[in-house]
Design a protein around this motif. Structure first.
Motif, PDB file in Angstrom:
ATOM      1  N   MET A   1      -6.001 -22.880 -16.548  1.00 30.10           N
ATOM      2  CA  MET A   1      -5.086 -21.984 -15.856  1.00 30.10           C
ATOM      3  C   MET A   1      -5.844 -21.109 -14.867  1.00 30.10           C
ATOM      4  N   ARG A   2      -5.191 -20.820 -13.749  1.00 29.33           N
ATOM      5  CA  ARG A   2      -5.769 -19.941 -12.731  1.00 29.33           C
ATOM      6  C   ARG A   2      -4.893 -18.696 -12.624  1.00 29.33           C
ATOM      7  N   PHE A   3      -5.497 -17.529 -12.827  1.00 30.50           N
ATOM      8  CA  PHE A   3      -4.748 -16.279 -12.841  1.00 30.50           C
ATOM      9  C   PHE A   3      -4.851 -15.577 -11.484  1.00 30.50           C
TER      10      PHE A   3
ATOM     11  N   ALA B   1       3.394 -20.512 -25.577  1.00 27.51           N
ATOM     12  CA  ALA B   1       4.440 -19.829 -24.818  1.00 27.51           C
ATOM     13  C   ALA B   1       4.299 -20.112 -23.325  1.00 27.51           C
ATOM     14  N   VAL B   2       3.074 -20.039 -22.808  1.00 24.25           N
ATOM     15  CA  VAL B   2       2.858 -20.325 -21.393  1.00 24.25           C
ATOM     16  C   VAL B   2       3.140 -21.798 -21.094  1.00 24.25           C
TER      17      VAL B   2
ATOM     18  N   LYS C   1      -3.496 -12.539 -20.759  1.00 25.73           N
ATOM     19  CA  LYS C   1      -4.630 -13.127 -20.047  1.00 25.73           C
ATOM     20  C   LYS C   1      -5.860 -13.220 -20.934  1.00 25.73           C
ATOM     21  N   GLU C   2      -6.064 -12.209 -21.781  1.00 25.62           N
ATOM     22  CA  GLU C   2      -7.236 -12.183 -22.638  1.00 25.62           C
ATOM     23  C   GLU C   2      -7.234 -13.297 -23.674  1.00 25.62           C
ATOM     24  N   THR C   3      -6.060 -13.874 -23.963  1.00 25.19           N
ATOM     25  CA  THR C   3      -5.969 -14.891 -25.015  1.00 25.19           C
ATOM     26  C   THR C   3      -5.881 -16.307 -24.450  1.00 25.19           C
ATOM     27  N   LEU C   4      -5.702 -16.447 -23.131  1.00 26.60           N
ATOM     28  CA  LEU C   4      -5.485 -17.757 -22.529  1.00 26.60           C
ATOM     29  C   LEU C   4      -6.786 -18.285 -21.929  1.00 26.60           C
TER      30      LEU C   4
END
Length: 775
Positions: free
Chosen positions: A675-677, A587-588, A668-671
């Protein structure tokens, strides 16, 4: 023949699963459905399949009747309104009157609130005109600001002026005391309001409200009557000096149904383990004082059953509420202008032997209610209607046996329709079903009009309609081939490979609905309405087509399911109808592809249309209900649930925080990297109470990474100081970031918040959550 039996096996598996989901997996229901499924495996006639399905539908509707979901209760209430409109009858000349502070009264005597001496004069004139009792549908909760003694204090406090009133009698110095003296001389009833939810307002000082003086008759197993009543947590009382002089008082609250319509009123409410009467009941008891014994409340194991006043028995619902038998729209009762009373334009016996209520119909003052017969119904007339119902003994009742009768009717109508559809020919089915429906409808009207007993035909009609439509749909569905159905349902929503899997192995997915982990995306064009004003309708259509084409391609390529286009927005989801591995990551990935494609698209849009577009994307993952939603005749494979609504809110927040994409903490917990959050906030979105953490995501190139990392590290240090309530330090960090990166909206947001909290420090219970009031 073998193919038909195999088809029936699948049908009953679906029925068992649907019933299991509805009843929460209760073993008895599962055993019944499993047994029926096993028996019908050996039957060769479609009629038995229809009978089994009809029996299950009837059981489900009976379950709905017992548990009454709110949306069905709403529909039944609307049906009740229709019946009341068609059966209501006006009373004979009423012994109830309303003194109305109307537009004429305001014009003649000035704006409301009036000085209390004028209210005292009005009440006295009503009493002298013969009123048995006067109920005040007005809350005198604050001191009269026009009292000379109050004006003296205010002028002294505000302007240091000592004001004297030469020649003014001492009795006229305090308007509130003057009104209190009048209340002590007659059958006047004050009104007050209960509060049912704890708020931030401090509780008032202890008040001594008049109790509902009644004895109780309790049946075997019944609790104290107050245990069944609506419970208040606080009261907004009249002024103590007024309350001390009034012999009677009652609460003015009216608890509407979920649709805002007032169909019933609680005649009693419990507060601090004591019982208090409604204003209408208190006024009636004041009028009858000395003529009857104290009321008697009858309590059974199921709740409050009735109140007996003299020889009159008032039937009540279990929580002490009375169904209001409205006599017509507003102004069914006699209204007399308060101005005419003050000007002595009424007869000396205008209110002789009448119960009078004082209220207002003036614009801005009227306490507006919605009744089944009128959308603008004065609250004061509700009181008059209740007293009229009691005095004329014209009640709408629901005796104990009515629910049992309605439940029996559900089974009779449901199984009757089932047998009819299963065995009768089409020439007989429709006329007999119509006769059953008409019988239920006019049976309810006859009962209400003749005996004032409300026997609802809603659920018998519902089970009749459900069986008629669903079972006939079953007959049609049995004749269709499943592969064609699945291809038709999904060919334009998912990739061809998924359609082929569904067609080849339909047992792997469910169209009737299931709850599972779904990743949801909403993507919306920013300010599209304004943007499209400069384009023709044809250009708008072409632009959307050019935009949606690569967007749809990206969704389907990454194994997503396109749910729908909502104007210029796109809704899609992952992990249904078939399971998708790493659906959060996909999805992302789709979101970044959509943003990347927008760069090239905008070059074309500038050349073709002279505009650029920008989009916001919200992504969240959580439990949703996925399957066919809608009606029997039109449905859509989609997802519903609280997590869908949350995703829509996240998309809406992208504009507020000035970012392209927002994901939830659950995402966030699954990615994973690269990637930078960036944590944006901890928020309560509109319509929700539970806070959620929100982030935006970056995929910087090697050249951008160092600059971005420096910026984000400074931002995170400022955010940490903000959460620790070190707003001075956080303000300095965000001010520096604003100077260095003036186009970054999030830095400016926290700079403004820190400045606010520096001036207005939060309390010790501050949790850092920001509540959004708009979508």
């Amino acid at each position: 023949m073998f193919g038909f039996v195999k088809l029936k096996k699948k049908v009953f598996k679906n029925i068992a699963r649907i019933t299991d989901n509805f009843f929460g997996g209760q073993n008895k229901v599962k055993a019944i459905v499993t047994t029926i499924s096993y028996l019908f495996k050996k039957m060769q006639h479609i009629q038995w399949t229809v009978v089994a399905a009809g029996f299950i539908i009837t059981l489900v509707i009976a379950g709905f009747y017992v548990f009454k979901p709110s949306y069905l209760q709403l529909m039944e209430n609307k049906l009740y309104d229709v019946f009341l409109i068609n059966t209501h009858m006006k009373s004979s000349p009423s012994t109830v009157a309303i003194v109305d502070i109307d537009e004429y009264s305001i014009e003649r005597f000035g704006q409301w609130p009036w000085p209390r001496y004028r209210v005292a004069l009005l009440l006295k004139k009503i009493q002298l005109a013969g009123a048995l009792a006067v109920g005040n549908d007005i809350l005198f909760g604050e001191p009269d600001g026009t009292s000379p003694v109050v004006m003296q204090k205010m002028l002294k406090r505000d302007l240091q002026i000592d004001l004297g009133f030469n020649g003014l009698p001492k009795e006229l110095m305090d308007n509130d005391q003057l009104l209190a003296n009048v209340l002590n001389t007659g059958p006047f009833v004050l009104g007050y309001s209960f509060v049912f939810q704890e708020g931030e307002m401090p509780a008032p000082e202890a008040v001594n409200l008049p109790l509902f003086k009644a004895s109780q008759v309790r049946g075997a197993g019944a609790k104290q009557g107050r245990e069944y009543l609506t419970k208040a947590v606080r009261v907004i009382p009249p002024l103590p000096k007024l309350l001390e002089q009034a012999a009677h008082a009652g609460f003015m609250n009216t608890l509407t149904d979920r649709d805002g319509v007032l169909r019933r009123v609680p005649l009693m409410i419990s507060w601090e383990e004591k019982i208090y009467p409604h204003l209408s009941l208190a006024t009636l008891l004041s009028a009858l004082e000395g003529k009857i014994a104290d009321p008697v409340v009858k309590v059974t194991r199921g709740g409050i059953e009735s109140i007996r006043i003299g020889k009159t028995i008032i039937p009540l619902e279990a929580n002490g509420s009375m169904l209001i038998n409205y006599k017509g729209p507003s102004r069914t009762f006699s209204y007399i202008s308060a101005g005419h009373v003050l000007e002595d334009k009424i007869g000396p016996k205008a209110f002789e032997n009448k119960v009078v209520f004082l209220g207002s119909s003036a614009a801005g003052l009227m306490d507006i209610r919605v009744s089944p017969l009128d959308e603008v119904f004065p609250g004061v007339e509700v009181n008059a209607t209740i007293v009229d119902n009691i005095l004329n003994q014209e009640f709408i009742q629901r005796p104990d046996w009515v629910p049992g009768l309605e439940l029996v009717a559900i089974f009779l109508w449901g199984l009757g329709a089932t047998l009819l559809i299963g065995w009768a020919g089409s020439w007989m089915t429709l006329p007999v079903a119509a006769a059953l429906g008409v019988g239920a409808w006019y049976g309810g009207i006859w009962s209400l009009k003749t005996y004032h007993i409300w026997v609802s035909p809603f659920f018998p009609l519902l089970v009749l309609g459900a069986n008629f439509s669903i079972l006939n749909l079953f007959k049609f569905w049995f004749s269709e081939q499943k592969k064609r159905f699945y291809r038709s349902a999904f060919s334009k929503y998912v990739s061809k490979a998924v359609v082929d899997q569904i067609s080849d192995s339909p047992e792997k997915m469910s169209l009737d609905g299931e709850e599972k982990q779904i990743t949801v995306m909403f993507a919306d064009i920013r300010s599209f309405t304004t943007l499209s004003e400069g384009l023709s309708p044809t250009q708008v259509t072409m632009l959307l087509h050019d935009y949606f084409t690569p967007v749809t391609h990206s969704i389907i390529k990454n194994h997503g399911t396109l749910d729908k286009f909502i104007g210029d927005a796109v809704m899609c989801f992952w992990n249904a109808p078939l399971d998708v591995k790493d659906h959060q990551q996909l999805a992302v990935k789709t979101g970044f592809e959509m943003l990347a494609s927008l760069v090239e698209l905008n070059r074309e849009f500038i050349d073709k249309y002279g505009v650029e577009i920008d989009i916001g994307i919200g992504i969240h993952s959580g439990k949703c209900r996925v399957g066919n939603m809608g009606s029997d005749d039109l449905f859509d494979y989609t997802i519903i649930g609280d997590n869908v609504n949350l995703t829509s809110r996240l998309e809406g927040l992208t504009k507020f925080y000035g970012v392209k994409m927002i994901v939830s903490g659950a995402m966030k917990e699954t990615l994973s990297d690269p990637m930078r959050f960036q944590e944006l906030d901890r928020v309560r979105v509109k319509g929700k109470t539970k806070p959620v953490e929100i982030y935006t995501i970056y995929q910087p190139s090697a050249q951008e990474n160092d600059v971005l990392e420096t910026q984000l590290q400074a931002y995170e240090s400022g955010l940490a100081a903000y959460k620790a309530k070190d707003f001075d330090k956080a303000h300095g960090i965000f001010q520096t970031l604003c100077d260095q990166y003036p186009d970054t909206r999030i830095n400016d947001i926290y700079r403004e918040r820190c400045a606010f909290f520096m001036e207005n420090p939060p309390g010790p219970d501050w949790d850092g959550v920001f509540t959004h009031k708009t979508k």
